[in-house]
Write a protein that holds these residues in place. Structure first.
Motif, PDB file in Angstrom:
ATOM      1  N   PRO A  13       0.936  -1.034   0.010  1.00  0.00           N
ATOM      2  CA  PRO A  13       0.002  -0.054  -0.034  1.00  0.00           C
ATOM      3  C   PRO A  13       0.947   1.032   0.074  1.00  0.00           C
ATOM      4  CG  PRO A  13      -0.893  -1.518   1.565  1.00  0.00           C
ATOM      5  CD  PRO A  13       0.410  -1.996   1.023  1.00  0.00           C
ATOM      6  N   SER A  56      -8.227   0.288  -0.737  1.00  0.00           N
ATOM      7  CA  SER A  56      -8.027   0.286   0.633  1.00  0.00           C
ATOM      8  C   SER A  56      -8.630   1.564   1.310  1.00  0.00           C
ATOM      9  CB  SER A  56      -6.460   0.409   1.065  1.00  0.00           C
ATOM     10  OG  SER A  56      -5.725  -0.789   0.046  1.00  0.00           O
ATOM     11  N   GLN A  58      -9.041   4.600   0.061  1.00  0.00           N
ATOM     12  CA  GLN A  58      -8.238   5.956  -0.270  1.00  0.00           C
ATOM     13  C   GLN A  58      -9.183   7.156  -0.731  1.00  0.00           C
ATOM     14  OE1 GLN A  58      -7.644   3.195  -1.911  1.00  0.00           O
ATOM     15  NE2 GLN A  58      -5.423   2.723  -2.088  1.00  0.00           N
ATOM     16  N   THR A  78      -8.366  -8.406   0.169  1.00  0.00           N
ATOM     17  CA  THR A  78      -7.052  -7.992   0.765  1.00  0.00           C
ATOM     18  C   THR A  78      -7.460  -6.424   0.857  1.00  0.00           C
ATOM     19  OG1 THR A  78      -5.747  -9.273  -0.084  1.00  0.00           O
ATOM     20  CG2 THR A  78      -4.591  -7.579   0.794  1.00  0.00           C
ATOM     21  N   ALA A  79      -7.707  -5.727   0.036  1.00  0.00           N
ATOM     22  CA  ALA A  79      -8.071  -4.338  -0.185  1.00  0.00           C
ATOM     23  C   ALA A  79      -9.156  -3.955   1.091  1.00  0.00           C
ATOM     24  CB  ALA A  79      -8.730  -3.800  -1.485  1.00  0.00           C
ATOM     25  N   ARG A  82      -7.844  -4.182   4.554  1.00  0.00           N
ATOM     26  CA  ARG A  82      -7.124  -2.816   4.575  1.00  0.00           C
ATOM     27  C   ARG A  82      -8.181  -1.773   4.963  1.00  0.00           C
ATOM     28  NH1 ARG A  82      -3.224  -3.827  -0.130  1.00  0.00           N
ATOM     29  NH2 ARG A  82      -1.841  -5.221   0.743  1.00  0.00           N
ATOM     30  N   ALA A  83      -9.007  -1.614   4.101  1.00  0.00           N
ATOM     31  CA  ALA A  83     -10.060  -0.215   4.095  1.00  0.00           C
ATOM     32  C   ALA A  83     -10.607  -0.474   5.566  1.00  0.00           C
ATOM     33  CB  ALA A  83     -10.824  -0.437   3.080  1.00  0.00           C
TER      34      ALA A  83
END
Ligand SMILES: C[S@@+](CC[C@H](N)C(=O)[O-])C[C@H]1O[C@@H](n2cnc3c(N)ncnc32)[C@H](O)[C@@H]1O
Length: 207
Positions: A13, A56, A58, A78-79, A82-83
Motif C-alpha cells: 500500500p 484500501s 483512499q 485484501t483491499a 485494509r480499508a
C-alpha cells in the motif's frame, strides 16, 4: 501491458499511495484529487454513498467526513480488510461491481475513483447498468478516471505511468466515450470536466 511494478503496487500500500500522491500533484495534491468528483454535489450526513471499487479506502476516508452512511465495495478481500482498518467508519462489502449485492434504488450517490479503467468493455457496461440499478431516482454517479490528454505536454507522463502500471483496459478507456456509455444506460445530465491537461476526467451523471 504493464510491468512488475503493477503487482507490487497492489501488494504494498505504501507504494500505491506514494504513486497516487505523486500523480495527484497534477491537480494540486491528494486532497483536491479526492474531492474533484464530488464538487457541486449536495451531500449531507444521511446521504447513502457507495464508494465503488474502494481499494484500501483512499477516497472512502474523505467520504466518511461528509456522511455517516458510506459503504465501500471492492473485489479484493485484501483491499477490503485494509480499508476496514484504515477507515473503520464505513461499512464494507467484498463483491464484484458488475454484480452488486444491493437492492434497487439503495444509494443517493455512487462514487468511484480511478477504477473504471481496469474494466473490460463489456464488464464496464455491466457495471454502469448496475450503478444505475442501485441508485435512487435522481441519484448521482460521480467518478474520476484517466482520459486522453488534450494538452500534448501531458502525454509523456501519462504514457509512462500507463506503461509501468496499467494494462490494455486503461488504454481502451482512453478511446471510450464514457458520456455516451452512460447515456446508453439511461443516465441524464452528464457533465464532464477535464483536469491535468485533459489526462483526468471527472463525470457526474444523474439517474
Ligand atoms: C486502481 S484501484 C482504485 C482504488 C481506490 N478507489 C483509489 O482511488 O485509489 C482499483 C480497485 O478496483 C478494484 N476492482 C477491480 N475490478 C473490480 C471489480 N470487477 N469489482 C469490484 N472491484 C474491482 C480493485 O480491487 C482495486 O482495489
Amino acid at each position: 501491458m504493464s510491468t512488475f511494478l503493477r503487482p507490487l503496487s497492489y501488494q504494498y500500500p505504501w507504494l500505491y499511495n506514494t504513486i497516487s500522491r505523486l500523480s495527484a500533484l497534477a491537480v494540486g495534491g491528494e486532497k483536491r484529487f479526492r474531492s474533484l468528483s464530488l464538487e457541486g454535489i449536495n451531500i449531507n450526513s444521511n446521504s447513502k454513498i457507495l464508494d465503488l471499487c474502494c481499494g484500501s479506502g483512499q477516497t472512502t476516508e474523505f467520504l466518511v467526513q461528509k456522511s455517516s452512511q458510506v459503504t465501500g465495495l471492492d473485489a479484493s478481500s485484501t483491499a477490503i480488510n485494509r480499508a476496514k482498518q484504515i477507515v473503520p467508519e464505513a461499512n464494507y462489502v467484498n463483491a464484484l461491481a458488475e454484480k452488486m449485492p444491493f437492492p434497487e434504488e439503495e444509494f443517493d450517490l455512487v462514487h468511484s475513483s480511478v477504477a473504471l479503467h481496469e474494466m473490460e468493455t463489456e464488464q464496464l457496461r455491466e457495471i454502469l447498468r448496475e450503478v444505475y440499478r442501485v441508485l435512487k431516482p435522481e441519484g448521482i454517479f460521480a467518478f474520476i478516471d484517466l482520459h486522453k490528454p488534450t494538452n500534448v505536454l501531458f502525454w509523456p507522463s501519462l504514457a509512462t505511468f500507463m506503461w509501468l502500471f496499467e494494462t490494455e483496459t486503461a488504454w481502451n478507456l482512453l478511446d471510450t466515450n464514457l458520456v455516451n456509455e452512460l447515456k446508453a444506460v439511461g443516465f441524464k445530465d452528464c457533465e464532464k470536466h477535464l483536469y491535468a491537461g485533459g489526462s483526468l476526467q471527472v463525470i457526474q451523471a444523474r439517474k
